[in-house]
Design a protein around this motif. Structure first.
Motif, PDB file in Angstrom:
ATOM      1  N   MET A  35     -24.287  29.673  26.257  1.00  0.00           N
ATOM      2  CA  MET A  35     -22.843  29.591  26.303  1.00  0.00           C
ATOM      3  C   MET A  35     -22.383  28.331  25.619  1.00  0.00           C
ATOM      4  O   MET A  35     -22.967  27.283  25.768  1.00  0.00           O
ATOM      5  N   SER A  36     -21.389  28.439  24.835  1.00  0.00           N
ATOM      6  CA  SER A  36     -20.896  27.264  24.120  1.00  0.00           C
ATOM      7  C   SER A  36     -19.811  26.595  24.953  1.00  0.00           C
ATOM      8  O   SER A  36     -19.226  27.191  25.835  1.00  0.00           O
ATOM      9  N   ASN A  37     -19.580  25.329  24.634  1.00  0.00           N
ATOM     10  CA  ASN A  37     -18.533  24.598  25.303  1.00  0.00           C
ATOM     11  C   ASN A  37     -17.186  25.262  25.069  1.00  0.00           C
ATOM     12  O   ASN A  37     -16.287  25.207  25.886  1.00  0.00           O
ATOM     13  N   GLN A  38     -17.113  25.898  23.909  1.00  0.00           N
ATOM     14  CA  GLN A  38     -15.857  26.522  23.506  1.00  0.00           C
ATOM     15  C   GLN A  38     -15.453  27.642  24.461  1.00  0.00           C
ATOM     16  O   GLN A  38     -14.285  27.783  24.801  1.00  0.00           O
ATOM     17  N   SER A  39     -16.428  28.431  24.895  1.00  0.00           N
ATOM     18  CA  SER A  39     -16.052  29.534  25.772  1.00  0.00           C
ATOM     19  C   SER A  39     -15.638  29.015  27.150  1.00  0.00           C
ATOM     20  O   SER A  39     -14.784  29.620  27.796  1.00  0.00           O
ATOM     21  N   ALA A  40     -16.241  27.905  27.589  1.00  0.00           N
ATOM     22  CA  ALA A  40     -15.786  27.307  28.853  1.00  0.00           C
ATOM     23  C   ALA A  40     -14.358  26.815  28.690  1.00  0.00           C
ATOM     24  O   ALA A  40     -13.518  27.014  29.564  1.00  0.00           O
ATOM     25  N   VAL A  60      -9.316  20.918  35.180  1.00  0.00           N
ATOM     26  CA  VAL A  60     -10.442  21.806  34.950  1.00  0.00           C
ATOM     27  C   VAL A  60     -11.209  22.034  36.243  1.00  0.00           C
ATOM     28  O   VAL A  60     -11.534  23.159  36.607  1.00  0.00           O
ATOM     29  N   LEU A  61     -11.465  20.946  36.962  1.00  0.00           N
ATOM     30  CA  LEU A  61     -12.180  21.057  38.236  1.00  0.00           C
ATOM     31  C   LEU A  61     -11.399  21.927  39.218  1.00  0.00           C
ATOM     32  O   LEU A  61     -11.964  22.773  39.893  1.00  0.00           O
ATOM     33  N   ALA A  62     -10.116  21.678  39.243  1.00  0.00           N
ATOM     34  CA  ALA A  62      -9.285  22.432  40.181  1.00  0.00           C
ATOM     35  C   ALA A  62      -9.310  23.915  39.845  1.00  0.00           C
ATOM     36  O   ALA A  62      -9.426  24.766  40.715  1.00  0.00           O
ATOM     37  N   ARG A  63      -9.226  24.194  38.569  1.00  0.00           N
ATOM     38  CA  ARG A  63      -9.233  25.600  38.149  1.00  0.00           C
ATOM     39  C   ARG A  63     -10.584  26.234  38.407  1.00  0.00           C
ATOM     40  O   ARG A  63     -10.693  27.366  38.838  1.00  0.00           O
ATOM     41  N   PHE A  64     -11.610  25.456  38.166  1.00  0.00           N
ATOM     42  CA  PHE A  64     -12.958  25.943  38.452  1.00  0.00           C
ATOM     43  C   PHE A  64     -13.072  26.340  39.919  1.00  0.00           C
ATOM     44  O   PHE A  64     -13.536  27.426  40.256  1.00  0.00           O
ATOM     45  N   ALA A  65     -12.627  25.442  40.768  1.00  0.00           N
ATOM     46  CA  ALA A  65     -12.756  25.668  42.205  1.00  0.00           C
ATOM     47  C   ALA A  65     -11.953  26.889  42.622  1.00  0.00           C
ATOM     48  O   ALA A  65     -12.398  27.687  43.433  1.00  0.00           O
ATOM     49  N   GLN A  82     -17.705  33.186  35.894  1.00  0.00           N
ATOM     50  CA  GLN A  82     -17.904  32.133  36.876  1.00  0.00           C
ATOM     51  C   GLN A  82     -19.094  31.246  36.522  1.00  0.00           C
ATOM     52  O   GLN A  82     -19.050  30.030  36.679  1.00  0.00           O
ATOM     53  N   ARG A  83     -20.139  31.874  36.013  1.00  0.00           N
ATOM     54  CA  ARG A  83     -21.343  31.124  35.671  1.00  0.00           C
ATOM     55  C   ARG A  83     -21.043  30.076  34.594  1.00  0.00           C
ATOM     56  O   ARG A  83     -21.512  28.950  34.661  1.00  0.00           O
ATOM     57  N   HIS A  84     -20.243  30.477  33.617  1.00  0.00           N
ATOM     58  CA  HIS A  84     -19.900  29.546  32.539  1.00  0.00           C
ATOM     59  C   HIS A  84     -19.191  28.307  33.066  1.00  0.00           C
ATOM     60  O   HIS A  84     -19.475  27.187  32.649  1.00  0.00           O
ATOM     61  N   LEU A  85     -18.288  28.527  34.006  1.00  0.00           N
ATOM     62  CA  LEU A  85     -17.530  27.394  34.532  1.00  0.00           C
ATOM     63  C   LEU A  85     -18.418  26.499  35.384  1.00  0.00           C
ATOM     64  O   LEU A  85     -18.320  25.283  35.344  1.00  0.00           O
ATOM     65  N   GLN A  86     -19.304  27.120  36.148  1.00  0.00           N
ATOM     66  CA  GLN A  86     -20.244  26.351  36.979  1.00  0.00           C
ATOM     67  C   GLN A  86     -21.112  25.468  36.083  1.00  0.00           C
ATOM     68  O   GLN A  86     -21.370  24.305  36.386  1.00  0.00           O
ATOM     69  N   GLN A  87     -21.546  26.043  34.963  1.00  0.00           N
ATOM     70  CA  GLN A  87     -22.375  25.272  34.024  1.00  0.00           C
ATOM     71  C   GLN A  87     -21.615  24.086  33.455  1.00  0.00           C
ATOM     72  O   GLN A  87     -22.178  23.022  33.245  1.00  0.00           O
ATOM     73  N   TRP A  88     -20.333  24.288  33.239  1.00  0.00           N
ATOM     74  CA  TRP A  88     -19.524  23.186  32.710  1.00  0.00           C
ATOM     75  C   TRP A  88     -19.494  22.033  33.708  1.00  0.00           C
ATOM     76  O   TRP A  88     -19.676  20.864  33.363  1.00  0.00           O
ATOM     77  N   LEU A  89     -19.282  22.388  34.986  1.00  0.00           N
ATOM     78  CA  LEU A  89     -19.192  21.357  36.021  1.00  0.00           C
ATOM     79  C   LEU A  89     -20.513  20.602  36.140  1.00  0.00           C
ATOM     80  O   LEU A  89     -20.546  19.377  36.244  1.00  0.00           O
ATOM     81  N   ILE A  90     -21.605  21.347  36.113  1.00  0.00           N
ATOM     82  CA  ILE A  90     -22.930  20.738  36.205  1.00  0.00           C
ATOM     83  C   ILE A  90     -23.156  19.796  35.030  1.00  0.00           C
ATOM     84  O   ILE A  90     -23.644  18.676  35.199  1.00  0.00           O
TER      85      ILE A  90
END
Lengths: 107, 142
Positions: free
Chosen positions: A1-6, B129-134, A77-85
């Motif tokens: 997944m690229s940063n762009q899609s996140a 971004v964090l807020a939206r993620f959550a 959801q997985r893409h966003l989780q990866q971004w946070l990590i």
């Protein structure tokens, strides 16, 4: 997944109405009409939002007869989780690098 | 219920030193250009708060909830959005020979969900971004 899609996913979620749609879809797949009934906007507006969410990888649809059934895309959801990590990994790595640099300066 | 995010890093210092650098010197290592509300200026632990400043502007990222050097540190986390949606961060410092294992656990995602949250709460940049993620992860059934 690229940063762009996140980034596309986060941008899509920047709109409150699109977040309301995501919340509705968390109860299960819905056709456009049912979403429009539950939201203070019309069907064409809901369709437009769904298109953005679909392009961002957050929502997917399956044709059911003459209409589409919209649902949350599990990968979104997985893409966003990866971004946070990766955000915390970057930050902690930056901390480790800093510790190295100051400890080396010590006699 | 959303699972906590847990990340670790090994640093070349003892726990007390690592704790001091993490807190007193946060401005020296935090990548503010990439992760911040203003993306410039300074960030520091001030009394029991973590504050980012740029000129006259101020953004409180969180409040310290646990200060137990050299073992652990806890704070709430709400950079760029309301304290009512604060998540929790716990950082522990565990000795590993001459080094320290720094573990960060980010939890409390359930407090992020608020269908009535106004758009203003979602500031630009990564806090939003964090807020939206959550919000999203809370919306997706496990």
């Amino acid at each position: 997944m690229s940063n762009q899609s996140a980034e596309r996913a986060f941008d899509a979620l920047g709109d409150p109405m699109r977040r309301r749609i995501i919340e509705r879809l968390s109860d299960g797949p819905r056709p456009v009409g049912e979403l429009a009934d539950a939201l203070p906007i019309g069907r064409p507006a809901v369709s437009k939002h769904l298109r953005v969410l679909t392009n961002a990888g957050l929502v997917e649809y399956t044709p059911r007869g003459t209409r589409n059934l919209y649902a949350l895309a599990p990968e979104g959801q997985r893409h966003l989780q990866q971004w946070l990590i990766s955000m915390w990994d970057d930050t902690l790595q930056s901390f480790a690098t800093y510790v190295d640099s100051v400890e080396k300066e010590q006699p | 219920m959303t699972a906590p995010v847990r990340r670790e890093v090994l640093v070349n210092a003892g726990p007390q030193r690592a704790f001091d650098l993490f807190t007193a010197h946060i401005n020296a290592w935090w990548p503010l250009d990439r992760f911040g509300v203003f993306n410039a200026g300074t960030v520091s632990f001030e009394d029991a708060r973590i504050v980012e400043r740029l000129g006259e502007q101020e953004s409180v990222w969180g409040e310290v909830t646990l200060w137990a050097p050299p073992d652990s540190l806890g704070f709430t986390w709400h950079p760029g959005y309301g304290v009512e949606h604060a998540t929790d961060i716990r950082v522990t410092f565990t000795p590993e020979g001459d080094q320290t294992l720094v573990t960060l656990v980010h939890s409390g995602w359930e407090r992020m969900t608020d269908p009535d949250a106004s758009a203003e709460e979602y500031a630009n940049g990564w806090p939003g971004v964090l807020a939206r993620f959550a919000e999203l992860v809370n919306a997706v059934p496990a």
